[in-house]
Design a protein around this motif. Structure first.
Motif, PDB file in Angstrom:
ATOM      1  N   LYS A   6       0.853  -1.180   0.000  1.00  0.00           N
ATOM      2  CA  LYS A   6       0.000   0.000   0.000  1.00  0.00           C
ATOM      3  C   LYS A   6       0.889   1.229   0.000  1.00  0.00           C
ATOM      4  O   LYS A   6       1.617   1.490   0.949  1.00  0.00           O
ATOM      5  CB  LYS A   6      -0.921   0.026   1.221  1.00  0.00           C
ATOM      6  CG  LYS A   6      -1.889   1.206   1.214  1.00  0.00           C
ATOM      7  CD  LYS A   6      -2.822   1.162   2.410  1.00  0.00           C
ATOM      8  CE  LYS A   6      -3.797   2.340   2.388  1.00  0.00           C
ATOM      9  NZ  LYS A   6      -4.720   2.318   3.563  1.00  0.00           N
ATOM     10  N   MET A   7       0.819   1.952  -1.085  1.00  0.00           N
ATOM     11  CA  MET A   7       1.686   3.118  -1.236  1.00  0.00           C
ATOM     12  C   MET A   7       1.202   4.267  -0.354  1.00  0.00           C
ATOM     13  O   MET A   7       0.009   4.569  -0.315  1.00  0.00           O
ATOM     14  CB  MET A   7       1.695   3.569  -2.708  1.00  0.00           C
ATOM     15  CG  MET A   7       2.651   4.694  -2.994  1.00  0.00           C
ATOM     16  SD  MET A   7       2.750   5.000  -4.777  1.00  0.00           S
ATOM     17  CE  MET A   7       3.945   6.328  -4.800  1.00  0.00           C
ATOM     18  N   SER A   8       2.130   4.873   0.373  1.00  0.00           N
ATOM     19  CA  SER A   8       1.764   6.012   1.216  1.00  0.00           C
ATOM     20  C   SER A   8       1.503   7.232   0.341  1.00  0.00           C
ATOM     21  O   SER A   8       2.116   7.404  -0.714  1.00  0.00           O
ATOM     22  CB  SER A   8       2.886   6.322   2.207  1.00  0.00           C
ATOM     23  OG  SER A   8       4.069   6.664   1.519  1.00  0.00           O
ATOM     24  N   VAL A   9       0.589   8.078   0.771  1.00  0.00           N
ATOM     25  CA  VAL A   9       0.212   9.272   0.019  1.00  0.00           C
ATOM     26  C   VAL A   9       0.411  10.499   0.894  1.00  0.00           C
ATOM     27  O   VAL A   9      -0.014  10.521   2.054  1.00  0.00           O
ATOM     28  CB  VAL A   9      -1.259   9.185  -0.446  1.00  0.00           C
ATOM     29  CG1 VAL A   9      -1.680  10.476  -1.129  1.00  0.00           C
ATOM     30  CG2 VAL A   9      -1.450   8.004  -1.382  1.00  0.00           C
ATOM     31  N   GLN A  10       1.065  11.499   0.332  1.00  0.00           N
ATOM     32  CA  GLN A  10       1.270  12.751   1.042  1.00  0.00           C
ATOM     33  C   GLN A  10       0.010  13.601   0.913  1.00  0.00           C
ATOM     34  O   GLN A  10      -0.435  13.902  -0.193  1.00  0.00           O
ATOM     35  CB  GLN A  10       2.460  13.508   0.462  1.00  0.00           C
ATOM     36  CG  GLN A  10       2.697  14.874   1.071  1.00  0.00           C
ATOM     37  CD  GLN A  10       3.171  14.792   2.513  1.00  0.00           C
ATOM     38  OE1 GLN A  10       4.066  14.009   2.821  1.00  0.00           O
ATOM     39  NE2 GLN A  10       2.569  15.585   3.378  1.00  0.00           N
ATOM     40  N   ASP A  11      -0.562  13.967   2.020  1.00  0.00           N
ATOM     41  CA  ASP A  11      -1.796  14.756   2.006  1.00  0.00           C
ATOM     42  C   ASP A  11      -1.447  16.232   2.154  1.00  0.00           C
ATOM     43  O   ASP A  11      -1.057  16.683   3.225  1.00  0.00           O
ATOM     44  CB  ASP A  11      -2.719  14.307   3.151  1.00  0.00           C
ATOM     45  CG  ASP A  11      -4.053  15.031   3.121  1.00  0.00           C
ATOM     46  OD1 ASP A  11      -4.414  15.540   2.046  1.00  0.00           O
ATOM     47  OD2 ASP A  11      -4.721  15.109   4.171  1.00  0.00           O
ATOM     48  N   ASP A  46       0.022  11.667  -5.432  1.00  0.00           N
ATOM     49  CA  ASP A  46      -0.259  12.359  -4.176  1.00  0.00           C
ATOM     50  C   ASP A  46      -1.469  13.289  -4.276  1.00  0.00           C
ATOM     51  O   ASP A  46      -2.053  13.659  -3.263  1.00  0.00           O
ATOM     52  CB  ASP A  46       0.949  13.196  -3.734  1.00  0.00           C
ATOM     53  CG  ASP A  46       2.008  12.357  -3.029  1.00  0.00           C
ATOM     54  OD1 ASP A  46       1.682  11.248  -2.575  1.00  0.00           O
ATOM     55  OD2 ASP A  46       3.162  12.822  -2.936  1.00  0.00           O
ATOM     56  N   SER A  87       2.159  22.342   1.599  1.00  0.00           N
ATOM     57  CA  SER A  87       2.151  21.719   2.929  1.00  0.00           C
ATOM     58  C   SER A  87       1.611  22.647   4.010  1.00  0.00           C
ATOM     59  O   SER A  87       0.859  22.236   4.891  1.00  0.00           O
ATOM     60  CB  SER A  87       3.562  21.266   3.317  1.00  0.00           C
ATOM     61  OG  SER A  87       4.048  20.299   2.413  1.00  0.00           O
TER      62      SER A  87
END
Length: 314
Positions: free
Chosen positions: A4-9, A40, A235
């Protein structure tokens, strides 16, 4: 267990700014993640690539470019039509260096008429760049903004020294887009955006020109500045830095020694034209991958290569 690929929110989004009128008008910006990081978030508008022309004959350009434009280079309107028809860029950048007080020092009225003729000769969006002399550009852009009223051009650029005059004329009186030019510094870029906002220029009418350099000439500092601006905008949701970025690559890359040294003086470097093209392509593709929403180039081969690069990544 499946990967499961992490996603930058990200919290912020880059503004969308429209340039031009009619069917060929386009928007820049709209990213909700770092450039091309579509995994992302939304990638926004595809980066645009424009071609530089001048209001005077390009005496200092390399012979290959002079030869290409030999039949039109003495008439900016015809030059612009040739570029639109033969090269098919996303936009055209008219650089009014004829107004430079250290050069021909043409009157602002004469240059405004040139800008008007170019704007009426093409259907592509138009970017108008000045001389780099802050006092002359303030007077110049006031006349130019009036002359191209209704064309929704991007005026490049307002600086801390002349933003009131340029912003009031281009962004307020005549409804154009304003380029906010700073010197490769996140704080200076932010400050100028704030000043334009206080003047009354809408954020959706501002495109940042945070500076440029050719690869190998402090380029890593430019890259780090763009990184910091984009990370703050996305960010930290810093709305004072959520403007798209345009980078006039050709203004810098064709002035460095790798692009101007004659073969006789540097025989090991090879063809002068190919060196210039390589410098331009390397700079343009690098700054696009970091965050530039539009770049300006000079050579047709650079235009073709950078457009293919953008299409492959988009």
């Amino acid at each position: 267990m499946a990967f499961k690929m992490s996603v930058q929110d990200y919290k912020g989004k880059i503004n969308e700014v429209e340039i031009g009128k009619g069917d060929k008008a386009f928007k820049v910006g709209g990213e909700e993640a770092l450039s091309f990081y579509s995994f992302d978030g939304a990638a926004g508008q595809t980066p645009k690539v424009g071609v530089e022309i001048l209001d005077i004959y390009p005496e200092e350009w390399i012979p290959a470019l002079q030869e290409l434009y030999k039949d039109v280079a003495n008439n900016p309107a015809e030059w612009a039509k040739f570029v639109e028809k033969e090269l098919n860029p996303d936009f055209i950048c008219l650089r009014l260096i004829g107004a430079d007080p250290n050069g021909l020092d043409k009157s602002v009225e004469e240059c405004a008429e040139v800008a008007k003729a170019v704007a009426e000769a093409i259907t592509l969006p138009l970017v108008v760049a000045g001389t780099g002399n802050h006092d002359k550009d303030a007077k110049l852009f006031e006349k130019v903004a009036a002359a191209v009223e209704g064309k929704n051009v991007l005026v490049l650029a307002a600086t801390e020294e002349n933003y009131k005059g340029v912003g009031a004329a281009a962004g307020l009186a005549y409804g154009h887009k304003v380029g906010a030019e700073s010197s490769v510094d996140i704080n200076l870029a932010k400050q100028l955006n704030v000043l334009l906002g206080q003047l009354g220029v809408k954020t959706e009418d501002v495109v940042m020109h945070i500076g440029c350099s050719a690869v190998g000439y402090g380029f890593e500092y430019l890259i780090s500045t763009v990184d910091r601006i984009r990370l703050a905008a996305l960010s930290q949701n810093d709305k004072t830095l959520q403007m798209p970025i345009i980078t006039p690559v050709s203004f810098e890359t064709w002035n460095v020694k790798e692009a101007v040294a004659d073969v006789e003086d540097a025989p090991d470097w090879g063809c002068k034209e190919e060196r210039g093209i390589t410098m331009e392509i390397s700079t343009a593709t690098s700054i696009i991958t970091v965050g530039a929403d539009a770049v300006i180039v000079r050579h047709p081969k650079s235009l073709e290569t950078v457009k293919k690069f953008v299409a492959a990544l988009a």
